[in-house]
Design an enzyme around this catalytic site. Structure first.
Site, short mmCIF file in Angstrom:
data_model
loop_
_atom_site.label_atom_id
_atom_site.label_comp_id
_atom_site.label_asym_id
_atom_site.label_seq_id
_atom_site.Cartn_x
_atom_site.Cartn_y
_atom_site.Cartn_z
N HIS A 57 0.89 -1.18 0.04
CA HIS A 57 0.05 -0.13 0.05
C HIS A 57 0.87 1.25 0.16
CE1 HIS A 57 -3.20 -2.80 0.60
NE2 HIS A 57 -2.93 -3.25 1.96
N HIS A 219 -7.31 -4.37 -0.75
CA HIS A 219 -6.84 -5.83 -0.99
C HIS A 219 -7.37 -6.57 -2.08
CE1 HIS A 219 -6.17 -4.72 3.42
NE2 HIS A 219 -4.99 -5.09 3.37
#
Length: 357
Positions: A57, A219
Protein backbone atom coordinates in the site's frame (compact mmCIF):
# COMPACT_ATOMS: atom_id res chain seq x y z
CA UNK A 1 2.31 -10.21 -14.92
CA UNK A 2 5.75 -8.60 -15.22
CA UNK A 3 7.20 -6.88 -12.14
CA UNK A 4 10.46 -5.18 -11.23
CA UNK A 5 11.50 -7.66 -8.54
CA UNK A 6 14.27 -10.14 -7.78
CA UNK A 7 12.81 -12.89 -5.62
CA UNK A 8 9.23 -12.52 -4.33
CA UNK A 9 10.35 -13.48 -0.83
CA UNK A 10 12.85 -10.57 -0.82
CA UNK A 11 10.38 -7.97 -2.08
CA UNK A 12 9.57 -6.21 1.20
CA UNK A 13 13.10 -6.22 2.61
CA UNK A 14 14.75 -4.97 -0.57
CA UNK A 15 12.12 -2.25 -0.98
CA UNK A 16 12.88 -1.03 2.55
CA UNK A 17 16.62 -1.16 1.84
CA UNK A 18 16.05 1.12 -1.13
CA UNK A 19 13.88 3.48 0.91
CA UNK A 20 16.42 3.92 3.69
CA UNK A 21 19.23 4.37 1.15
CA UNK A 22 17.24 7.22 -0.40
CA UNK A 23 16.09 8.83 2.86
CA UNK A 24 18.70 8.02 5.52
CA UNK A 25 18.42 11.58 6.84
CA UNK A 26 14.77 10.93 7.75
CA UNK A 27 14.39 7.23 8.56
CA UNK A 28 16.14 4.11 9.74
CA UNK A 29 15.01 0.49 9.39
CA UNK A 30 15.15 -2.48 11.73
CA UNK A 31 14.95 -5.84 9.96
CA UNK A 32 14.61 -8.24 12.90
CA UNK A 33 11.82 -7.57 13.60
CA UNK A 34 10.95 -5.25 10.73
CA UNK A 35 9.92 -1.65 11.34
CA UNK A 36 10.76 1.81 10.01
CA UNK A 37 11.45 4.60 12.48
CA UNK A 38 12.44 8.26 12.62
CA UNK A 39 16.19 8.78 12.43
CA UNK A 40 15.99 11.16 15.39
CA UNK A 41 13.85 8.84 17.59
CA UNK A 42 13.22 8.66 20.44
CA UNK A 43 12.23 12.26 21.15
CA UNK A 44 11.98 12.75 24.88
CA UNK A 45 8.66 14.07 26.17
CA UNK A 46 6.86 13.61 22.85
CA UNK A 47 3.99 11.18 22.24
CA UNK A 48 5.05 8.72 19.54
CA UNK A 49 2.64 7.85 16.72
CA UNK A 50 2.89 4.35 15.23
CA UNK A 51 0.88 2.69 12.51
CA UNK A 52 1.33 -0.27 10.23
CA UNK A 53 -0.23 -2.87 7.99
CA UNK A 54 0.52 -5.14 5.11
CA UNK A 55 3.03 -4.01 2.50
CA UNK A 56 1.78 -3.24 -0.99
CA UNK A 57 0.00 0.00 0.00
CA UNK A 58 3.03 2.26 -0.22
CA UNK A 59 3.71 5.01 0.54
CA UNK A 60 1.39 4.17 3.46
CA UNK A 61 2.72 3.64 6.10
CA UNK A 62 6.51 3.63 5.89
CA UNK A 63 6.60 6.61 3.54
CA UNK A 64 4.94 8.74 6.22
CA UNK A 65 7.59 8.29 8.91
CA UNK A 66 9.25 11.57 9.81
CA UNK A 67 8.78 14.96 11.41
CA UNK A 68 5.14 15.93 11.77
CA UNK A 69 3.72 12.49 11.03
CA UNK A 70 4.64 8.96 12.17
CA UNK A 71 7.45 8.04 14.53
CA UNK A 72 7.42 4.44 13.32
CA UNK A 73 5.65 2.12 10.88
CA UNK A 74 5.40 -1.66 10.96
CA UNK A 75 5.18 -3.26 7.50
CA UNK A 76 3.96 -6.82 7.20
CA UNK A 77 4.44 -9.01 4.17
CA UNK A 78 2.36 -8.02 1.14
CA UNK A 79 -1.30 -7.68 2.22
CA UNK A 80 -0.44 -9.41 5.52
CA UNK A 81 -0.75 -7.81 8.94
CA UNK A 82 2.43 -7.05 10.88
CA UNK A 83 3.04 -9.07 14.01
CA UNK A 84 2.83 -7.96 17.67
CA UNK A 85 6.58 -8.32 18.14
CA UNK A 86 7.16 -5.79 15.34
CA UNK A 87 4.80 -3.30 16.99
CA UNK A 88 6.29 -3.82 20.46
CA UNK A 89 9.85 -3.40 19.18
CA UNK A 90 8.85 -0.24 17.33
CA UNK A 91 7.22 1.14 20.49
CA UNK A 92 10.39 0.49 22.51
CA UNK A 93 12.53 2.15 19.85
CA UNK A 94 10.54 5.41 19.64
CA UNK A 95 9.15 5.69 23.17
CA UNK A 96 10.14 9.08 24.57
CA UNK A 97 8.35 8.62 27.86
CA UNK A 98 5.07 10.33 26.93
CA UNK A 99 3.33 7.24 25.57
CA UNK A 100 2.43 5.68 22.23
CA UNK A 101 -0.63 6.05 20.01
CA UNK A 102 -1.31 3.15 17.65
CA UNK A 103 -3.40 4.16 14.63
CA UNK A 104 -5.06 0.94 13.44
CA UNK A 105 -6.93 0.27 10.21
CA UNK A 106 -10.01 -1.87 10.77
CA UNK A 107 -8.84 -5.19 9.36
CA UNK A 108 -9.21 -8.23 11.59
CA UNK A 109 -5.52 -9.18 11.59
CA UNK A 110 -4.36 -5.62 12.25
CA UNK A 111 -6.88 -5.16 15.06
CA UNK A 112 -5.96 -8.42 16.80
CA UNK A 113 -2.21 -7.92 16.53
CA UNK A 114 -2.24 -4.28 17.62
CA UNK A 115 -4.38 -5.22 20.63
CA UNK A 116 -1.83 -7.89 21.58
CA UNK A 117 0.99 -5.37 21.12
CA UNK A 118 -0.86 -2.89 23.34
CA UNK A 119 -1.11 -5.44 26.14
CA UNK A 120 2.55 -6.42 25.77
CA UNK A 121 3.66 -2.78 25.91
CA UNK A 122 1.47 -2.07 28.91
CA UNK A 123 3.01 -5.07 30.70
CA UNK A 124 6.45 -3.51 30.15
CA UNK A 125 5.39 -0.14 31.54
CA UNK A 126 4.87 1.67 28.22
CA UNK A 127 1.66 3.71 27.96
CA UNK A 128 -0.19 2.78 24.77
CA UNK A 129 -3.60 3.72 23.41
CA UNK A 130 -5.01 2.59 20.10
CA UNK A 131 -7.62 4.21 17.85
CA UNK A 132 -9.41 2.36 15.06
CA UNK A 133 -9.95 3.84 11.59
CA UNK A 134 -13.14 2.53 9.94
CA UNK A 135 -14.13 5.05 7.28
CA UNK A 136 -15.06 3.01 4.18
CA UNK A 137 -18.77 3.59 3.44
CA UNK A 138 -18.87 0.93 0.70
CA UNK A 139 -19.73 -2.12 2.79
CA UNK A 140 -20.45 -2.80 6.44
CA UNK A 141 -18.54 -6.10 6.57
CA UNK A 142 -15.99 -7.60 4.18
CA UNK A 143 -13.64 -10.54 3.79
CA UNK A 144 -11.18 -9.08 6.30
CA UNK A 145 -13.28 -7.00 8.67
CA UNK A 146 -16.09 -6.83 11.13
CA UNK A 147 -17.57 -3.44 10.39
CA UNK A 148 -16.31 -0.87 7.92
CA UNK A 149 -12.80 -1.08 6.49
CA UNK A 150 -10.11 1.44 7.36
CA UNK A 151 -8.84 3.26 4.27
CA UNK A 152 -8.11 6.86 3.19
CA UNK A 153 -8.84 8.62 6.48
CA UNK A 154 -5.86 6.72 7.91
CA UNK A 155 -3.43 8.96 6.02
CA UNK A 156 -5.22 12.11 7.15
CA UNK A 157 -5.28 10.96 10.77
CA UNK A 158 -1.57 10.17 10.68
CA UNK A 159 -0.79 13.69 9.44
CA UNK A 160 -3.11 15.54 11.84
CA UNK A 161 -2.16 13.48 14.89
CA UNK A 162 1.51 13.64 13.97
CA UNK A 163 1.32 17.42 13.96
CA UNK A 164 -0.44 17.36 17.34
CA UNK A 165 2.35 15.22 18.79
CA UNK A 166 4.96 17.66 17.48
CA UNK A 167 2.98 20.48 19.11
CA UNK A 168 3.17 18.81 22.52
CA UNK A 169 -0.31 17.28 22.92
CA UNK A 170 -0.46 14.57 25.56
CA UNK A 171 -1.53 10.99 24.85
CA UNK A 172 -5.25 11.28 25.79
CA UNK A 173 -5.54 14.50 23.78
CA UNK A 174 -4.08 12.88 20.67
CA UNK A 175 -6.27 9.79 21.07
CA UNK A 176 -9.37 12.02 21.32
CA UNK A 177 -8.25 13.95 18.24
CA UNK A 178 -7.64 10.76 16.24
CA UNK A 179 -11.05 9.42 17.20
CA UNK A 180 -12.64 12.68 16.07
CA UNK A 181 -10.84 12.61 12.73
CA UNK A 182 -12.09 9.08 12.13
CA UNK A 183 -15.67 10.02 13.02
CA UNK A 184 -15.63 12.86 10.49
CA UNK A 185 -13.90 11.00 7.62
CA UNK A 186 -15.62 8.94 4.93
CA UNK A 187 -14.14 7.09 1.96
CA UNK A 188 -15.08 4.95 -1.02
CA UNK A 189 -13.12 3.53 -3.96
CA UNK A 190 -13.41 1.81 -7.32
CA UNK A 191 -11.21 -0.60 -9.27
CA UNK A 192 -10.73 -0.76 -13.02
CA UNK A 193 -8.31 -3.69 -12.78
CA UNK A 194 -6.92 -6.17 -10.29
CA UNK A 195 -3.50 -6.13 -8.66
CA UNK A 196 -0.93 -8.92 -8.61
CA UNK A 197 0.74 -9.99 -5.36
CA UNK A 198 4.42 -10.76 -6.16
CA UNK A 199 4.38 -14.16 -4.42
CA UNK A 200 1.32 -15.22 -6.40
CA UNK A 201 2.26 -13.82 -9.81
CA UNK A 202 -1.29 -13.69 -11.14
CA UNK A 203 -4.16 -11.19 -10.73
CA UNK A 204 -6.06 -11.36 -7.44
CA UNK A 205 -9.42 -11.19 -9.21
CA UNK A 206 -10.77 -10.84 -12.75
CA UNK A 207 -12.43 -7.77 -14.23
CA UNK A 208 -13.55 -7.63 -17.84
CA UNK A 209 -12.24 -4.96 -20.19
CA UNK A 210 -15.56 -3.10 -19.92
CA UNK A 211 -16.20 -3.66 -16.19
CA UNK A 212 -15.44 -1.85 -12.95
CA UNK A 213 -15.99 -2.68 -9.29
CA UNK A 214 -17.69 -0.05 -7.12
CA UNK A 215 -16.65 -0.03 -3.45
CA UNK A 216 -13.54 -2.18 -3.80
CA UNK A 217 -11.23 -2.76 -0.85
CA UNK A 218 -7.51 -1.99 -0.86
CA UNK A 219 -6.68 -5.72 -0.92
CA UNK A 220 -9.06 -6.41 -3.78
CA UNK A 221 -12.01 -7.28 -1.55
CA UNK A 222 -15.38 -7.19 -3.35
CA UNK A 223 -17.33 -3.95 -3.27
CA UNK A 224 -20.99 -3.07 -3.63
CA UNK A 225 -21.42 -4.13 -7.23
CA UNK A 226 -19.71 -4.83 -10.53
CA UNK A 227 -20.98 -2.65 -13.36
CA UNK A 228 -20.24 -1.68 -16.95
CA UNK A 229 -17.50 0.88 -17.47
CA UNK A 230 -18.69 4.48 -17.06
CA UNK A 231 -17.32 7.94 -17.71
CA UNK A 232 -15.16 9.54 -15.02
CA UNK A 233 -17.94 12.00 -14.21
CA UNK A 234 -20.40 9.16 -13.64
CA UNK A 235 -17.90 7.23 -11.50
CA UNK A 236 -17.10 10.30 -9.41
CA UNK A 237 -20.79 11.01 -8.95
CA UNK A 238 -21.34 7.48 -7.60
CA UNK A 239 -18.46 7.72 -5.14
CA UNK A 240 -19.22 11.25 -3.98
CA UNK A 241 -22.94 10.63 -3.52
CA UNK A 242 -22.29 7.49 -1.47
CA UNK A 243 -20.05 9.50 0.86
CA UNK A 244 -22.14 12.68 1.07
CA UNK A 245 -25.43 10.85 1.55
CA UNK A 246 -24.05 8.40 4.12
CA UNK A 247 -26.20 8.54 7.24
CA UNK A 248 -24.85 8.38 10.79
CA UNK A 249 -22.92 5.13 11.18
CA UNK A 250 -23.23 3.48 14.60
CA UNK A 251 -20.94 0.74 15.92
CA UNK A 252 -19.13 -0.56 18.99
CA UNK A 253 -15.33 -0.53 19.14
CA UNK A 254 -12.80 -1.69 21.74
CA UNK A 255 -10.33 0.78 23.22
CA UNK A 256 -7.84 0.48 26.07
CA UNK A 257 -8.97 2.33 29.19
CA UNK A 258 -5.94 3.52 31.18
CA UNK A 259 -7.95 4.16 34.32
CA UNK A 260 -9.48 0.69 34.41
CA UNK A 261 -6.46 -1.06 32.93
CA UNK A 262 -8.57 -3.11 30.52
CA UNK A 263 -10.36 -3.09 27.20
CA UNK A 264 -13.74 -1.37 27.16
CA UNK A 265 -16.49 -1.16 24.57
CA UNK A 266 -17.25 2.31 23.24
CA UNK A 267 -20.30 3.29 21.19
CA UNK A 268 -19.48 5.63 18.30
CA UNK A 269 -21.68 7.37 15.73
CA UNK A 270 -20.41 9.22 12.67
CA UNK A 271 -22.34 12.48 12.19
CA UNK A 272 -23.49 12.94 8.58
CA UNK A 273 -22.15 15.73 6.41
CA UNK A 274 -24.30 18.84 6.10
CA UNK A 275 -24.37 22.06 4.10
CA UNK A 276 -21.76 24.54 5.21
CA UNK A 277 -19.21 21.93 6.30
CA UNK A 278 -15.57 22.60 5.43
CA UNK A 279 -13.81 19.65 3.86
CA UNK A 280 -10.44 18.18 3.13
CA UNK A 281 -10.90 16.31 -0.17
CA UNK A 282 -8.49 13.43 -0.77
CA UNK A 283 -8.45 11.88 -4.26
CA UNK A 284 -6.21 8.84 -4.18
CA UNK A 285 -4.75 6.57 -6.85
CA UNK A 286 -4.86 2.83 -6.18
CA UNK A 287 -1.40 2.65 -7.76
CA UNK A 288 -2.01 2.33 -11.49
CA UNK A 289 -4.06 5.45 -12.18
CA UNK A 290 -2.12 8.52 -13.40
CA UNK A 291 -2.38 11.91 -11.74
CA UNK A 292 -4.02 13.40 -14.84
CA UNK A 293 -7.02 11.09 -14.34
CA UNK A 294 -7.16 11.94 -10.64
CA UNK A 295 -7.56 15.60 -11.59
CA UNK A 296 -10.56 14.63 -13.74
CA UNK A 297 -12.05 13.06 -10.61
CA UNK A 298 -11.24 16.12 -8.51
CA UNK A 299 -12.79 18.41 -11.15
CA UNK A 300 -16.14 16.65 -10.87
CA UNK A 301 -15.87 16.18 -7.10
CA UNK A 302 -15.37 19.91 -6.55
CA UNK A 303 -18.45 20.64 -8.67
CA UNK A 304 -20.57 18.18 -6.69
CA UNK A 305 -19.41 19.52 -3.33
CA UNK A 306 -20.18 23.09 -4.40
CA UNK A 307 -23.67 22.05 -5.51
CA UNK A 308 -24.23 20.38 -2.12
CA UNK A 309 -23.09 23.43 -0.15
CA UNK A 310 -19.87 21.75 0.99
CA UNK A 311 -16.70 23.85 0.94
CA UNK A 312 -13.42 22.16 0.01
CA UNK A 313 -10.74 24.17 1.82
CA UNK A 314 -7.83 21.70 1.51
CA UNK A 315 -7.03 18.83 -0.82
CA UNK A 316 -4.61 15.96 -1.30
CA UNK A 317 -4.31 14.34 -4.72
CA UNK A 318 -2.03 11.46 -5.63
CA UNK A 319 -1.04 7.84 -4.87
CA UNK A 320 -0.86 7.76 -1.06
CA UNK A 321 -2.70 4.53 -0.13
CA UNK A 322 -2.29 2.08 -2.98
CA UNK A 323 -2.96 -1.52 -3.87
CA UNK A 324 0.22 -2.39 -5.77
CA UNK A 325 -0.50 -1.59 -9.45
CA UNK A 326 -4.31 -1.68 -9.30
CA UNK A 327 -6.02 0.80 -11.62
CA UNK A 328 -8.65 2.76 -9.78
CA UNK A 329 -9.12 5.52 -7.26
CA UNK A 330 -10.74 6.41 -3.98
CA UNK A 331 -12.29 9.57 -2.57
CA UNK A 332 -12.07 10.60 1.08
CA UNK A 333 -13.94 13.58 2.50
CA UNK A 334 -12.97 14.78 5.98
CA UNK A 335 -15.01 17.44 7.76
CA UNK A 336 -12.51 19.90 9.21
CA UNK A 337 -12.73 22.06 12.30
CA UNK A 338 -10.31 24.89 13.11
CA UNK A 339 -8.00 22.63 15.10
CA UNK A 340 -7.76 19.96 12.39
CA UNK A 341 -7.16 22.63 9.74
CA UNK A 342 -4.32 24.17 11.73
CA UNK A 343 -2.71 20.78 12.32
CA UNK A 344 -3.09 19.76 8.67
CA UNK A 345 -1.24 22.92 7.63
CA UNK A 346 1.58 22.32 10.13
CA UNK A 347 5.02 21.42 8.70
CA UNK A 348 5.69 17.82 7.73
CA UNK A 349 8.79 16.13 6.35
CA UNK A 350 8.62 12.46 5.41
CA UNK A 351 9.81 10.51 2.37
CA UNK A 352 6.37 10.82 0.74
CA UNK A 353 4.65 13.87 2.25
CA UNK A 354 6.31 17.17 3.01
CA UNK A 355 5.54 20.87 3.19
CA UNK A 356 6.41 23.86 5.35
CA UNK A 357 10.00 22.71 5.99
Amino acid sequence: MKKLINKPEDFVRESLEGMVAAHADLIQVSYNPTFVYRADAPIQGKVAIISGGGSGHEPMHAGFVGRGMLDAACPGEVFTSPTPDQMLAAAKQVNGGAGILYIVKNYSGDVMNFEMATELAQSEGIRVLNILIDDDVAVKDSLYTQGRRGVGTTVLAEKICGAAAEAGYDLPQIADLCRRVNLHGRSMGIALSSCTVPAKGSPTFALGDRELEIGIGIHGEPGRERIALQTVDEITESLARAIIEDIGYSRTVREWDENQGEWVDIELIDPPLKRGDRLLAFVNSMGGTPISELYLVYRKLSQICEQQGLQIVRNLIGPYITSLEMQGCSITLLKLDDEMLRLWDAPVKTPSLRWGI
